[in-house]
Design a protein around this motif. Structure first.
Motif, PDB file in Angstrom:
ATOM      1  N   GLY A  42       0.887  -1.326   0.004  1.00  0.00           N
ATOM      2  CA  GLY A  42      -0.087  -0.034  -0.190  1.00  0.00           C
ATOM      3  C   GLY A  42       0.909   1.195  -0.199  1.00  0.00           C
ATOM      4  N   GLY A  43       2.067   1.257   0.361  1.00  0.00           N
ATOM      5  CA  GLY A  43       2.876   2.457   0.457  1.00  0.00           C
ATOM      6  C   GLY A  43       2.448   3.296   1.335  1.00  0.00           C
ATOM      7  N   GLY A  44       1.522   4.421   0.863  1.00  0.00           N
ATOM      8  CA  GLY A  44       1.297   5.622   1.682  1.00  0.00           C
ATOM      9  C   GLY A  44       0.063   5.116   2.604  1.00  0.00           C
ATOM     10  N   VAL A  45      -0.686   4.241   2.404  1.00  0.00           N
ATOM     11  CA  VAL A  45      -1.821   3.895   3.071  1.00  0.00           C
ATOM     12  C   VAL A  45      -1.434   2.535   4.107  1.00  0.00           C
ATOM     13  CG1 VAL A  45      -3.529   4.921   1.415  1.00  0.00           C
ATOM     14  CG2 VAL A  45      -2.753   2.469   1.054  1.00  0.00           C
ATOM     15  N   ALA A  46      -0.251   2.262   4.288  1.00  0.00           N
ATOM     16  CA  ALA A  46       0.107   1.040   5.010  1.00  0.00           C
ATOM     17  C   ALA A  46      -0.748   1.131   6.431  1.00  0.00           C
ATOM     18  CB  ALA A  46       1.668   0.952   5.313  1.00  0.00           C
ATOM     19  N   LEU A  47      -0.813   2.146   6.998  1.00  0.00           N
ATOM     20  CA  LEU A  47      -1.526   2.322   8.137  1.00  0.00           C
ATOM     21  C   LEU A  47      -2.901   1.791   8.144  1.00  0.00           C
ATOM     22  CD1 LEU A  47      -1.345   3.070  10.964  1.00  0.00           C
ATOM     23  CD2 LEU A  47      -1.832   5.242  10.806  1.00  0.00           C
ATOM     24  N   ALA A  48      -3.668   2.167   7.271  1.00  0.00           N
ATOM     25  CA  ALA A  48      -5.047   1.529   6.870  1.00  0.00           C
ATOM     26  C   ALA A  48      -5.211   0.111   6.739  1.00  0.00           C
ATOM     27  CB  ALA A  48      -5.710   1.941   5.867  1.00  0.00           C
ATOM     28  N   GLY A  49      -3.977  -0.441   6.339  1.00  0.00           N
ATOM     29  CA  GLY A  49      -3.801  -1.923   6.264  1.00  0.00           C
ATOM     30  C   GLY A  49      -3.792  -2.519   7.428  1.00  0.00           C
ATOM     31  N   VAL A  50      -2.980  -1.808   8.350  1.00  0.00           N
ATOM     32  CA  VAL A  50      -2.857  -2.438   9.646  1.00  0.00           C
ATOM     33  C   VAL A  50      -4.355  -2.299  10.316  1.00  0.00           C
ATOM     34  CG1 VAL A  50      -1.984  -1.946  12.141  1.00  0.00           C
ATOM     35  CG2 VAL A  50      -0.292  -1.801  10.017  1.00  0.00           C
ATOM     36  N   ALA A  51      -4.935  -1.164  10.262  1.00  0.00           N
ATOM     37  CA  ALA A  51      -6.358  -1.309  10.628  1.00  0.00           C
ATOM     38  C   ALA A  51      -7.128  -2.394  10.191  1.00  0.00           C
ATOM     39  CB  ALA A  51      -6.896   0.413  10.477  1.00  0.00           C
ATOM     40  N   VAL A  52      -7.166  -2.476   9.079  1.00  0.00           N
ATOM     41  CA  VAL A  52      -8.011  -3.725   8.378  1.00  0.00           C
ATOM     42  C   VAL A  52      -7.644  -4.934   8.930  1.00  0.00           C
ATOM     43  CG1 VAL A  52      -8.736  -4.829   6.036  1.00  0.00           C
ATOM     44  CG2 VAL A  52      -8.762  -2.297   6.268  1.00  0.00           C
ATOM     45  N   LEU A  53      -6.179  -5.271   8.945  1.00  0.00           N
ATOM     46  CA  LEU A  53      -5.606  -6.232   9.599  1.00  0.00           C
ATOM     47  C   LEU A  53      -6.243  -6.609  11.154  1.00  0.00           C
ATOM     48  CD1 LEU A  53      -3.577  -8.882   9.365  1.00  0.00           C
ATOM     49  CD2 LEU A  53      -1.892  -7.060  10.127  1.00  0.00           C
ATOM     50  N   LEU A  54      -6.189  -5.714  11.828  1.00  0.00           N
ATOM     51  CA  LEU A  54      -6.577  -5.836  13.385  1.00  0.00           C
ATOM     52  C   LEU A  54      -8.145  -6.009  13.255  1.00  0.00           C
ATOM     53  CD1 LEU A  54      -4.527  -3.049  14.971  1.00  0.00           C
ATOM     54  CD2 LEU A  54      -4.176  -5.335  15.052  1.00  0.00           C
ATOM     55  N   VAL A  55      -8.924  -5.528  12.448  1.00  0.00           N
ATOM     56  CA  VAL A  55     -10.076  -5.866  12.227  1.00  0.00           C
ATOM     57  C   VAL A  55     -10.616  -7.128  11.931  1.00  0.00           C
ATOM     58  CG1 VAL A  55     -12.507  -5.282  11.162  1.00  0.00           C
ATOM     59  CG2 VAL A  55     -11.032  -3.538  11.976  1.00  0.00           C
ATOM     60  N   GLY A  56      -9.710  -7.716  10.971  1.00  0.00           N
ATOM     61  CA  GLY A  56      -9.905  -8.965  10.648  1.00  0.00           C
ATOM     62  C   GLY A  56      -9.407 -10.055  11.666  1.00  0.00           C
ATOM     63  N   LEU A  57      -8.380  -9.873  12.509  1.00  0.00           N
ATOM     64  CA  LEU A  57      -7.826 -10.472  13.608  1.00  0.00           C
ATOM     65  C   LEU A  57      -9.018 -10.687  14.713  1.00  0.00           C
ATOM     66  CD1 LEU A  57      -4.084  -9.774  13.747  1.00  0.00           C
ATOM     67  CD2 LEU A  57      -5.288 -11.840  13.048  1.00  0.00           C
ATOM     68  N   TYR A  58      -9.538  -9.586  14.795  1.00  0.00           N
ATOM     69  CA  TYR A  58     -10.634  -9.577  15.699  1.00  0.00           C
ATOM     70  C   TYR A  58     -12.008 -10.340  15.258  1.00  0.00           C
ATOM     71  CZ  TYR A  58     -14.816  -7.890  18.450  1.00  0.00           C
ATOM     72  OH  TYR A  58     -15.896  -7.741  19.429  1.00  0.00           O
ATOM     73  N   GLY A  59     -12.231 -10.210  14.070  1.00  0.00           N
ATOM     74  CA  GLY A  59     -13.188 -11.120  13.772  1.00  0.00           C
ATOM     75  C   GLY A  59     -13.076 -12.410  13.473  1.00  0.00           C
ATOM     76  N   GLY A  60     -11.835 -12.847  13.285  1.00  0.00           N
ATOM     77  CA  GLY A  60     -11.236 -14.121  13.256  1.00  0.00           C
ATOM     78  C   GLY A  60     -11.373 -14.887  14.632  1.00  0.00           C
ATOM     79  N   ILE A  61     -10.957 -14.270  15.867  1.00  0.00           N
ATOM     80  CA  ILE A  61     -10.977 -14.705  16.924  1.00  0.00           C
ATOM     81  C   ILE A  61     -12.418 -14.741  17.404  1.00  0.00           C
ATOM     82  CG2 ILE A  61     -10.483 -14.108  19.334  1.00  0.00           C
ATOM     83  CD1 ILE A  61      -8.180 -12.856  18.568  1.00  0.00           C
ATOM     84  N   LYS A  62     -13.389 -13.949  16.858  1.00  0.00           N
ATOM     85  CA  LYS A  62     -14.681 -13.947  17.408  1.00  0.00           C
ATOM     86  C   LYS A  62     -15.403 -15.036  16.709  1.00  0.00           C
ATOM     87  CE  LYS A  62     -18.808 -10.827  17.536  1.00  0.00           C
ATOM     88  NZ  LYS A  62     -19.239  -9.717  16.934  1.00  0.00           N
ATOM     89  N   ALA A  63     -14.886 -15.486  15.319  1.00  0.00           N
ATOM     90  CA  ALA A  63     -15.567 -16.469  14.647  1.00  0.00           C
ATOM     91  C   ALA A  63     -15.154 -17.903  15.430  1.00  0.00           C
ATOM     92  CB  ALA A  63     -15.092 -16.580  13.300  1.00  0.00           C
ATOM     93  N   LEU A  64     -13.636 -17.925  15.529  1.00  0.00           N
ATOM     94  CA  LEU A  64     -13.139 -19.293  16.361  1.00  0.00           C
ATOM     95  C   LEU A  64     -14.069 -19.631  17.544  1.00  0.00           C
ATOM     96  CD1 LEU A  64     -11.204 -21.183  16.220  1.00  0.00           C
ATOM     97  CD2 LEU A  64      -9.823 -19.790  17.478  1.00  0.00           C
TER      98      LEU A  64
END
Length: 148
Positions: A42-64
């Motif tokens: 993402g280059g300049g939007v790498a921080l947004a990638g981290v936010a999406v990654l954290l949301v995905g990890l939270y959703g994964g734990i919730k789904a598990l």
């Protein structure tokens, strides 16, 4: 020991066990992959990638947690369905009180073999449980016990 195994009555036998569909992991997996891709490329939007990654990890734990704490069973005496860990929802209907059982599957549910199962008891109780894997087998197990 599972909820169903701990709550079997005397002379009660578990005849069919069902689980949640693994499709509960699709959305969190997509978010984690999108977050990783955005972070790496993402280059300049790498921080947004981290936010999406954290949301995905939270959703994964919730789904598990949802996946591992959901149980559905048919015994020779009852239909037992339980969902949840902290906030538990359980339904146990004696077979002679089951009026009907319905399965709702959309196109995606038919392709990936999951759907919503509703057990309708006498007195109008209507309890839907969503994303059950192989719902037609679950319904058949209930119907076989009702017929037997």
């Amino acid at each position: 020991m599972s909820y169903i195994d701990r709550n079997l009555l005397t002379n009660e036998q578990l005849l069919h066990r069902a689980y949640l569909s693994r499709t509960v992991f699709i959305a969190p997996t997509v978010l984690v992959l999108a977050g990783l891709a955005t972070f790496v490329f993402g280059g300049g939007v790498a921080l947004a990638g981290v936010a999406v990654l954290l949301v995905g990890l939270y959703g994964g734990i919730k789904a598990l947690i949802r996946y591992t704490t959901s149980e559905f069973g048919v015994t020779n005496k009852r239909v037992i369905m339980k969902v949840g860990l902290v906030r538990r929802t359980s339904v146990e209907i004696v077979l002679n009180k089951v009026e009907s059982i319905s399965v709702d599957q959309g196109l995606v549910g038919r392709v990936f073999n999951f759907g919503s199962v509703s057990v309708i008891g006498t007195g109008g109780t209507h309890d839907p449980f969503h994303r059950i894997a192989a719902p037609m087998q679950f319904r058949r197990a209930v119907q076989e016990q009702l017929a037997g």
